[in-house]
Design an enzyme around this catalytic site. Structure first.
Site: not given
Ligand code: UD1
Length: 421
Positions: A22-23, A117, A124, A308, A401
């Site tokens: 998915k990712n 989510c 987020r 995850d 999803r």
């Molecule tokens: C991706 C994955 C998700 C997985 C996550 C962590 C996808 C579509 N989703 O989510 O399945 O759970 O990686 O492995 O690939 N953060 C900030 N600011 C930002 C962005 C992120 O503070 O602008 C923080 C988030 O709140 C979290 C951390 O960084 O605490 C990691 O999040 P991130 O790696 O960005 O998760 P996703 O990329 O959304």
């Protein structure tokens, strides 16, 4: 609302196939914006988040055609708009991935805060994205609840991510492919989906070095060609099925079409807790363990133990002997689902928002539950499959999803699971 009805404690054995990631799949649709040529996507999972990503591309002016199951062609048609439709943005967080490519190719983009989510504090954050785009020369305005970014031409810069983020890393790789000069991304995430994306973009003419390491260098090019992208197997699905097999503990289960090398942190843990695993290049075989031992886990960015997989591991620990500390370091709402496991009979104490202690083993009992998010929803299915009696899980859109034809695949293993519309 559709729900799953599960009668637990059926013996599970046999083979189960892993779908495309998915990712990884979610990123090819925004990446397609970077080229005017055709992209063929293979091994595409048929899940709700991917349907939303396809709808997003259609809304922006691309053609998306399903050739046969798993095979999708994407081709630019005509730029319809530079605004991401709010109803789609609200449905999946990965909609943020479209922002950079639109900005890079159209010079402007407009969008509301993304949904998905609810597993972080409040909504987020997207500060890493916004800060990075501005560093590359974009001007940001926030008006009527929408972000507006504008940039005539993005410039290559050095970006140090204050947090390791998968989607921010991928987004900035895509965005800087067509920027002027070189971009250097430091403290980047290293997930296999990132390397897969970079390999594909390089095959289309991009110049990306270092994907899969913390420092990634991207030299801007004038344009990208089309190409073919085979989605890598879903490592989260692989790990989740492996934990289902370990928790159900009554027959051999063979997990096929996967890449076990993407899950080293899990196999080390399996060794410690006593699960019998045989790994091959593209399959995993799990044999019943005599007795599972408790073991603590701390979630970590790749190659550490994936957040995850935390919820499925927590369910597994309800069947293990002893105390296990589950330390969730990435998201602060991701342990809240353990309350539902407690309602099913598990002995779990929440120490604080990031840590829970599981005291096992416990006999689980069927309950009426509501799936809170994608991964916790899947963990509740595992709990229901090993519980005594009947469980109803509502709000299964959250599970659809990310998991393709889940009930069909579980039924083949012998599970008693039905979808009720
Ligand atoms: C991706 C994955 C998700 C997985 C996550 C962590 C996808 C579509 N989703 O989510 O399945 O759970 O990686 O492995 O690939 N953060 C900030 N600011 C930002 C962005 C992120 O503070 O602008 C923080 C988030 O709140 C979290 C951390 O960084 O605490 C990691 O999040 P991130 O790696 O960005 O998760 P996703 O990329 O959304």
């Amino acid at each position: 609302m559709p729900k799953f009805i599960i009668n637990g404690r059926r013996p599970l054995k046999g083979e189960i196939n892993v779908s495309g990631s998915k990712n990884a799949a979610l990123k090819i649709f925004p990446a397609a914006i970077l080229t005017r040529e055709k992209i063929r996507v293979l091994n595409t999972p048929e899940i709700e988040d991917i349907s939303r990503a396809q709808e997003m591309l259609l809304a922006l002016g691309h053609e998306v055609k399903k050739i046969k199951p798993g095979v999708v062609d994407i081709k630019f048609n005509a730029q319809k708009c530079v605004a991401l439709p709010a109803e789609l943005v609200n449905k999946f967080r990965a909609s943020i991935m479209f922002v950079g490519p639109i900005l890079a190719t159209c010079g402007e983009v407009r969008f509301p805060h993304p949904g998905g989510c609810v597993i972080g504090a409040g909504t987020r954050p997207i500060d890493l994205f916004l800060d990075s785009f501005q560093k590359m020369g974009a001007k940001l305005e926030i008006k009527d609840g929408h972000y507006c970014l504008k940039a005539k031409k993005l410039k290559g810069v050095e970006i140090f991510f204050s947090k390791v983020s998968v989607t921010a890393t991928e987004s900035l790789i895509m965005t800087s492919c067509l920027a002027e000069g070189e971009t250097v991304l430091k403290n980047s995430a290293m997930e296999p989906e990132i390397s897969a994306l970079a390999d594909f973009l390089n095959s289309c003419g991009a110049k990306i070095e270092g994907a899969g390491t913390p420092t990634i260098k991207i030299k801007g090019v004038k344009k990208l060609s089309g190409g073919e992208y085979k989605i890598i197997p879903d490592r989260i699905e692989t790990g989740t099925f492996a934990m289902l097999a370990a928790a159900s503990n009554n027959g051999n289960i063979l997990i096929k079409n996967c890449e076990p090398k993407h899950l080293e942190a899990l196999w080390v843990l399996f060794d410690k807790i006593g699960v019998n695993v045989i790994l091959s290049k593209d399959s995993v075989s799990i044999k019943p363990a005599k007795k599972l031992s408790a073991c603590e886990v701390t979630t970590h960015e790749y190659p550490g133990f994936a957040t995850d997989l935390q919820s499925a591991y927590t369910v597994l620990m309800t069947q293990a002997y002893g105390l296990s500390l589950i330390h969730e370091t990435i998201y602060d709402r991701r342990l809240l689902f353990t309350d539902m496991l407690t309602q099913m009979g598990a002995n779990i104490i929440m120490a604080d928002p990031h840590r829970a202690i599981v005291n096992g083993p416990s006999k689980l009992h069927g309950r009426k539950l509501v799936s809170p998010d994608l991964r916790a929803g899947m963990a509740l299915i595992i709990a229901a499959l090993i519980a005594q009696g009947k469980t109803e899980i509502d709000n299964i859109y959250q599970i659809d999803r990310g998991y393709e034809k889940l009930e069909e695949r579980l039924k083949k293993l012998g599970a008693d699971i039905a979808r009720q519309n």
